[in-house]
Write an enzyme that holds these catalytic residues in place. Structure first.
Site: not given
Ligand code: NAP
Ligand code: F7E
Length: 372
Positions: A128, A130, A152, A156
């Protein structure tokens, strides 16, 4: 040899798109699911019953379940997408986050070794942006130093390094995609983009009065999840295992996302004030039924959504992915992404209305004995 994929996190946003993508390519797809008191598999419900799609109970915190499953499935590719993926939640549940997002990666790598699959099974780790956290360089590329800035991100970071270690120590094909934020109509409802598109739809349909946000100055490089899962696959099709930054190369603020989302919901906003006093005020509407909204505050700031430490300047440089994977980071533009999400949520909110009317009618008919 048949391609067999094992996806952890199959029920999540990315897992659902990746399953569709791999099934279309003819893979056998196996996914890990967890027991839950409400059997909530909305994102993959349409795939259940597909002959090449199989679900198994296991958990990233349970080594034995992973060892047994990897042995049973004999995957040729593993996509480790499972995580406690919400940054704010990681401050509330840091130990659980570390167990799943850090040690969970180690458990999976060991499951592959225990089953002697290290020469035949490739592994993708969902890393990520992050990791860049309190950024030391803008934009960020594969050589930018990491500075994780939440529990987090720290978890990671362990995942990233243990994958690199196993690649070098045991010559395994395992690598990380350093993905910047990617969103979609399947995004979890508490991430900022989906929270905004749902609120814009609800406010436009008279179901919500105001949207409360945290830091609106925060900058992100937002892409479309459906485009990003292709990169996960491409990363595993290279001759040599390497890590890649996946991003659009374009940056926007939370405020800009909000303004555009409301625009697509037929509401124009003007932002006034600073920091905690900032407000998004309605200046015009498309639907005459919404004229009462003009002059009202529809977006406000709440302390509840500020984080102890926040990552505020993410901007990815996808040069390597473009050159080596042949990937186009602009397949879906920021404007298209916001439009897709708002259109979906306008329809979803309208359908909730119909569903609740049907429920009310049904209750009335049952009471009157019209339906038994
Ligand atoms: P998401 O929608 O939150 O999905 C997370 C998945 O992980 C769900 O299927 C969840 O299952 C499963 N999970 C959580 N804890 C688990 C456990 N203990 N054992 C087995 N499965 C578990 O996340 P996403 O947005 O699809 O992201 C996919 C991956 O990419 C994650 O690793 C995230 O950290 C990473 N990532 C996401 C982004 C982004 O912008 N979306 C960016 C960079 C990296 P349940 O449905 O049962 O909760
Ligand atoms: O926040 C700001 C918050 O929660 C984005 C995950 O998929 O992407 C995701 O993490 C920004 C932050 O995503 C609210 O403070 C303002 O600066 O949508 P977010 P994230 O934290 O960037 C990364 C790449 C991952 O890897 C993660 O798994 O938006 N923000 N107001 C807010 N955020 C939330 N959630 N809610 C608010 O009301």
């Amino acid at each position: 040899m048949k391609n067999i994929a094992l996806i952890t996190g199959v029920t999540g946003q990315d897992g659902s798109y990746l399953s569709e993508f791999l099934l279309e390519k003819g893979y056998d797809v196996h996914g890990i699911i967890r027991r839950s008191s409400v059997d909530y598999r909305e994102r993959i419900a349409h795939l259940e019953g597909t002959p090449n799609f199989h679900l198994h109970y296991a958990d990233m915190s349970d080594s034995m379940s992973l060892v047994k499953l990897v042995g049973k499935v004999q995957p040729t590719e593993i996509y480790n997408l499972a995580a406690q993926s919400h940054v704010q939640v990681s401050f509330d549940a840091p130990e659980f986050t570390a167990d799943v997002d850090a040690v969970g990666v180690l458990r999976l790598l060991e499951a592959v070794r225990t089953n002697h699959l290290e020469k035949t099974c490739k592994i993708y780790q969902a890393s990520t942006s992050e990791l860049y956290g309190k950024v030391e360089e803008v934009p960020q590329n594969e050589n930018t130093p990491f500075h994780p800035y939440s529990p987090y991100a720290v978890a990671k970071l362990y995942g990233f390094w243990i994958v690199k270690e196993y690649r070098e120590a045991y010559n395994m094909y395992c690598c990380s995609g350093i993905l910047f934020n990617h969103e979609s109509e399947r995004r979890g409802e508490t991430f900022v983009t989906r929270k905004i598109t749902l609120a814009a739809a609800r406010i436009a349909q008279g179901k919500q009065d105001c949207l409360y946000l945290g830091n609106m100055d925060s900058l992100r490089d937002w892409g479309y999840a459906k485009d990003y899962v292709e990169c996960m696959w491409l990363i595993l099709q290279q001759e040599k295992p390497e890590d890649f930054v996946i991003a659009t190369g374009v940056q926007h603020s939370v405020r800009e996302f909000t303004q555009l989302a409301f625009h697509h919901a037929g509401i124009e906003l003007k932002f006034e004030g600073k920091d905690m006093d900032e407000k998004g005020i309605c200046v015009s509407v498309i639907n005459p039924a919404n004229e009462h909204l003009i002059g009202k505050t529809l977006v406000a700031v709440s302390e509840d959504f500020y984080r102890p430490t926040d990552v505020v300047n993410l901007w990815g440089d996808p040069t390597k992915a473009k050159a080596k994977l042949g990937w186009n980071p602009q397949t879906t533009s920021f404007e298209q992404l916001v439009e897709i999400m708002v259109e979906h949520d306008m329809a979803k909110v309208a359908a909730e209305d119909v569903a609740s009317r049907v429920r009310t009618n049904l209750a009335e008919y049952l009471e009157k004995g019209i339906v038994k």
